[in-house]
Enzyme design. Structure first.
Site, PDB file in Angstrom:
ATOM      1  N   THR A 171       0.771  -1.144  -0.142  1.00  0.00           N
ATOM      2  CA  THR A 171       0.216   0.214   0.143  1.00  0.00           C
ATOM      3  C   THR A 171       0.754   1.064  -0.150  1.00  0.00           C
ATOM      4  O   THR A 171       2.244   1.367   0.058  1.00  0.00           O
ATOM      5  CB  THR A 171      -0.958   0.194   1.195  1.00  0.00           C
ATOM      6  OG1 THR A 171      -1.410   0.826   1.667  1.00  0.00           O
ATOM      7  CG2 THR A 171      -0.606  -0.706   2.614  1.00  0.00           C
ATOM      8  N   ASP A 172       0.355   2.482  -0.694  1.00  0.00           N
ATOM      9  CA  ASP A 172       1.101   3.516  -0.169  1.00  0.00           C
ATOM     10  C   ASP A 172       1.366   3.785   0.845  1.00  0.00           C
ATOM     11  O   ASP A 172       1.858   4.898   1.118  1.00  0.00           O
ATOM     12  CB  ASP A 172       0.208   4.629  -1.595  1.00  0.00           C
ATOM     13  CG  ASP A 172      -1.035   4.809  -1.256  1.00  0.00           C
ATOM     14  OD1 ASP A 172      -1.358   4.379  -0.132  1.00  0.00           O
ATOM     15  OD2 ASP A 172      -1.608   6.002  -1.629  1.00  0.00           O
ATOM     16  N   GLU A 173       0.293   3.744   2.118  1.00  0.00           N
ATOM     17  CA  GLU A 173      -0.109   3.499   3.328  1.00  0.00           C
ATOM     18  C   GLU A 173       1.086   3.947   3.788  1.00  0.00           C
ATOM     19  O   GLU A 173       1.844   3.952   5.292  1.00  0.00           O
ATOM     20  CB  GLU A 173      -0.917   3.509   4.010  1.00  0.00           C
ATOM     21  CG  GLU A 173      -2.164   3.118   3.718  1.00  0.00           C
ATOM     22  CD  GLU A 173      -3.486   3.211   4.380  1.00  0.00           C
ATOM     23  OE1 GLU A 173      -3.080   3.590   5.704  1.00  0.00           O
ATOM     24  OE2 GLU A 173      -4.292   2.901   3.829  1.00  0.00           O
ATOM     25  N   TYR A 207      -1.434  -0.670  11.523  1.00  0.00           N
ATOM     26  CA  TYR A 207      -1.843  -1.787   9.849  1.00  0.00           C
ATOM     27  C   TYR A 207      -0.472  -0.670   8.767  1.00  0.00           C
ATOM     28  O   TYR A 207       0.460  -2.037   8.062  1.00  0.00           O
ATOM     29  CB  TYR A 207      -2.750  -0.642   8.826  1.00  0.00           C
ATOM     30  CG  TYR A 207      -3.217  -1.103   7.607  1.00  0.00           C
ATOM     31  CD1 TYR A 207      -3.200  -2.501   7.482  1.00  0.00           C
ATOM     32  CD2 TYR A 207      -2.701   0.016   6.628  1.00  0.00           C
ATOM     33  CE1 TYR A 207      -2.786  -3.026   5.940  1.00  0.00           C
ATOM     34  CE2 TYR A 207      -3.133  -0.475   5.111  1.00  0.00           C
ATOM     35  CZ  TYR A 207      -3.012  -1.769   4.802  1.00  0.00           C
ATOM     36  OH  TYR A 207      -3.459  -2.208   3.456  1.00  0.00           O
ATOM     37  N   LYS A 249       2.488  -3.863   7.092  1.00  0.00           N
ATOM     38  CA  LYS A 249       2.831  -3.651   5.576  1.00  0.00           C
ATOM     39  C   LYS A 249       4.416  -3.448   5.461  1.00  0.00           C
ATOM     40  O   LYS A 249       4.955  -3.652   4.618  1.00  0.00           O
ATOM     41  CB  LYS A 249       1.769  -3.062   5.243  1.00  0.00           C
ATOM     42  CG  LYS A 249       0.378  -3.116   4.585  1.00  0.00           C
ATOM     43  CD  LYS A 249      -0.275  -4.210   4.471  1.00  0.00           C
ATOM     44  CE  LYS A 249       0.318  -4.672   2.658  1.00  0.00           C
ATOM     45  NZ  LYS A 249      -0.400  -6.222   2.514  1.00  0.00           N
TER      46      LYS A 249
HETATM   47  N1  LIG Z   1      -8.526  -1.923   0.151  1.00  0.00           N
HETATM   48  C1  LIG Z   1      -7.177  -1.018  -0.811  1.00  0.00           C
HETATM   49  O1  LIG Z   1      -7.530  -0.017  -0.985  1.00  0.00           O
HETATM   50  C2  LIG Z   1      -6.103  -1.452  -0.429  1.00  0.00           C
HETATM   51  C3  LIG Z   1      -5.361  -0.750  -1.171  1.00  0.00           C
HETATM   52  C4  LIG Z   1      -3.591  -0.490  -1.402  1.00  0.00           C
HETATM   53  C5  LIG Z   1      -3.484  -1.931  -1.368  1.00  0.00           C
HETATM   54  N2  LIG Z   1      -3.801  -3.124  -0.647  1.00  0.00           N
HETATM   55  C6  LIG Z   1      -3.256  -4.442  -0.285  1.00  0.00           C
HETATM   56  O2  LIG Z   1      -4.448  -5.267  -0.802  1.00  0.00           O
HETATM   57  C7  LIG Z   1      -4.314  -6.196  -0.495  1.00  0.00           C
HETATM   58  C8  LIG Z   1      -6.134  -7.166   0.040  1.00  0.00           C
HETATM   59  O3  LIG Z   1      -7.067  -5.593   0.630  1.00  0.00           O
HETATM   60  P1  LIG Z   1      -8.343  -5.913   0.110  1.00  0.00           P
HETATM   61  O4  LIG Z   1      -8.574  -4.924   0.463  1.00  0.00           O
HETATM   62  O5  LIG Z   1      -8.741  -6.464  -0.435  1.00  0.00           O
HETATM   63  O6  LIG Z   1      -8.153  -6.998   1.483  1.00  0.00           O
HETATM   64  P2  LIG Z   1      -9.561  -7.619   2.017  1.00  0.00           P
HETATM   65  O7  LIG Z   1      -9.011  -7.469   4.199  1.00  0.00           O
HETATM   66  O8  LIG Z   1     -10.588  -7.342   1.714  1.00  0.00           O
HETATM   67  O9  LIG Z   1      -9.314  -8.814   2.127  1.00  0.00           O
HETATM   68  C9  LIG Z   1      -8.385  -9.926   2.925  1.00  0.00           C
HETATM   69  C10 LIG Z   1      -8.540 -11.202   2.609  1.00  0.00           C
HETATM   70  O10 LIG Z   1      -7.486 -12.028   3.258  1.00  0.00           O
HETATM   71  C11 LIG Z   1      -7.400 -12.915   3.877  1.00  0.00           C
HETATM   72  N3  LIG Z   1      -6.843 -13.261   5.033  1.00  0.00           N
HETATM   73  C12 LIG Z   1      -6.806 -12.504   6.215  1.00  0.00           C
HETATM   74  N4  LIG Z   1      -5.718 -13.039   7.071  1.00  0.00           N
HETATM   75  C13 LIG Z   1      -5.651 -14.332   6.620  1.00  0.00           C
HETATM   76  C14 LIG Z   1      -4.729 -15.088   6.580  1.00  0.00           C
HETATM   77  N5  LIG Z   1      -3.397 -14.944   7.839  1.00  0.00           N
HETATM   78  N6  LIG Z   1      -4.259 -15.691   5.855  1.00  0.00           N
HETATM   79  C15 LIG Z   1      -5.351 -16.140   4.900  1.00  0.00           C
HETATM   80  N7  LIG Z   1      -6.051 -15.191   4.618  1.00  0.00           N
HETATM   81  C16 LIG Z   1      -6.009 -14.520   5.002  1.00  0.00           C
HETATM   82  C17 LIG Z   1      -8.870 -12.608   4.100  1.00  0.00           C
HETATM   83  O11 LIG Z   1      -9.933 -13.931   4.756  1.00  0.00           O
HETATM   84  C18 LIG Z   1      -9.583 -11.812   3.239  1.00  0.00           C
HETATM   85  O12 LIG Z   1     -10.321 -12.345   2.396  1.00  0.00           O
HETATM   86  C19 LIG Z   1      -4.218  -6.387   1.336  1.00  0.00           C
HETATM   87  O13 LIG Z   1      -2.591  -6.529   2.050  1.00  0.00           O
HETATM   88  C20 LIG Z   1      -3.889  -4.276   1.120  1.00  0.00           C
HETATM   89  O14 LIG Z   1      -2.723  -4.208   2.523  1.00  0.00           O
HETATM   90  C21 LIG Z   1      -5.085  -2.794  -0.388  1.00  0.00           C
END
Ligand SMILES: NC(=O)c1ccc[n+]([C@@H]2O[C@H](COP(=O)([O-])OP(=O)(O)OC[C@H]3O[C@@H](n4cnc5c(N)ncnc54)[C@H](O)[C@@H]3O)[C@@H](O)[C@H]2O)c1
Length: 357
Positions: free
Chosen positions: A135-137, A160, A164
């Site tokens: 993430t950009d965070e 968080y 990351k």
């Molecule tokens: N949502 C955003 O805007 C955003 C932006 C940049 C990066 N990201 C990154 O992208 C990734 C996905 O984000 P998201 O928004 O889809 O998250 P989300 O919370 O919607 O989904 C996370 C998924 O991971 C699974 N999970 C959690 N812990 C687990 C474990 N220990 N073992 C196996 N599975 C596990 C959950 O069941 C869920 O399906 C993350 O790494 C997040 O940091 C998200």
């Protein structure tokens, strides 16, 4: 040539959109999802793929060494995309332990399994990639000017983003120390279908659909860059196909908006798509700010555009319209979540003075 993609966290928001995008756009792709199905994981997001010849689902925890190793042994992935994470800043304020566990220890276990697999799987070495989805965070907060880029110093401010950041450091170290072909992507805020209703856009959309108040943190002037989730999915696949091991790619939509602009855009779309007696903007309420709330994120995605030829395709006005329409036409998906797992209460109040929320 057949290529097997292991997607961790594939039942979550970005993961499930990525799985659909991958199956639809890459005919050679076989997809294995490893997901422990936390509150944020939802098999309904993948229901259309049940029984599909190129799709498998494994329920399991990325922190569990035996599970992770057996998935590598059984499926022999060519590409690992690590999206399994605890992903909500507010929850990391209330309970940072789960973030350290999944985001750091879980990534470590995946890297270790990948390292063992890569060392012994000579014939597929050239194409193997481990994409750490970040993430950009991790870069902290910006002032009114400037953009995050690949060389920006890490300065995370929430549990968080700190977890990351740690995972990114591990992924980079595994490239430099062991030669594991890792690539890190740091993306801005995503929006689109299947996003869990604790996040700003679905929360506001669902509340507005019901005529409930629309909470906006602080003065609503915090700025984020927003990218439609399908464009992020294509960026991740592009990084896995054309990215250089050891490199980092910043991914963004070049689309900065304040939170209040986002909320207003949702309201205006709903005024047209699901009109009520008065305009939806009347439901907006400013509430106490999130502790440690970063003021501005903005990302320079020139490198992935220039070097890998990726470019986002969805303009914000079109993406937000599509997103609002999706939530309007998937009320049952939303209701099942809000009835069983999350009632849209405020989270992240643990660090606030009593009565501040
Ligand atoms: N949502 C955003 O805007 C955003 C932006 C940049 C990066 N990201 C990154 O992208 C990734 C996905 O984000 P998201 O928004 O889809 O998250 P989300 O919370 O919607 O989904 C996370 C998924 O991971 C699974 N999970 C959690 N812990 C687990 C474990 N220990 N073992 C196996 N599975 C596990 C959950 O069941 C869920 O399906 C993350 O790494 C997040 O940091 C998200």
């Amino acid at each position: 040539m057949r290529r097997t993609f292991l997607i961790t966290g594939g039942a979550g928001f970005i993961g499930s959109n990525l799985v659909h995008h991958l199956v639809a756009t890459r005919q050679e792709a076989h997809v294995v999802v490893l997901d422990s199905l936390t509150y944020a994981g939802n098999l309904e997001n993948l229901a259309e793929l049940e029984g599909h010849a190129r799709f498998r689902f494994v329920q399991g925890d990325i922190c569990d060494r035996a599970t992770v190793r057996s998935v590598f042994e059984q499926y022999c992935p060519d590409v690992v995309l690590n999206l399994a994470a605890e992903s909500h800043v507010d929850r990391s304020i209330d309970g940072p332990g789960a973030f350290v566990h999944t985001n750091i220890v879980g990534t470590f276990e995946l890297l270790e399994a990948a390292r063992a697999f890569y060392r012994t799987t000579v014939d597929r070495k050239n194409g193997f990639r481990f994409i750490q989805v970040s993430t950009d965070e991790v870069y902290g907060s910006l002032g009114p000017e400037g953009l995050f880029e690949e060389t920006t110093r890490y300065a995370p401010s929430s549990p968080y983003s700190a977890s990351k950041a740690s995972a990114d450091h591990l992924a980079r170290a595994y490239y430099h120390t062991y030669g594991l072909p890792t690539i890190i992507t740091n993306c801005s805020n995503n929006y689109g279908p299947y996003q869990f209703p604790e996040k700003l856009i679905p929360l506001v959309t669902l509340n507005a659909m019901e005529g409930a108040t629309l909470p906006v943190y602080g003065d609503g002037k915090n700025v984020r860059d927003w990218l439609y989730v399908d464009d992020h999915a294509e960026a991740l696949l592009t990084a896995s196909e054309k990215g250089i091991p050891g490199e980092t790619y910043c991914v963004g939509g070049n689309n900065e908006r304040t939170n209040i602009e986002i909320v207003t855009a949702i309201c205006r779309n709903l005024d047209e798509l699901a009109p009520r007696a008065s305009v939806h903007e009347e439901l907006i309420r400013f509430v106490a700010d999130r502790p440690g709330h970063d003021r501005r994120y903005a990302i320079d995605s020139d490198k992935i555009r220039r070097d890998l030829g990726w470019t986002p395709k969805t303009a914000f006005d079109e993406g937000i319209r599509r997103t609002v329409e999706w939530y309007l036409s998937h009320r049952e998906w939303c209701e099942r979540i809000t009835q069983s797992r999350y009632r849209r209460e405020r989270l992240g109040t643990e660090a606030m003075p009593a009565g501040a929320s």
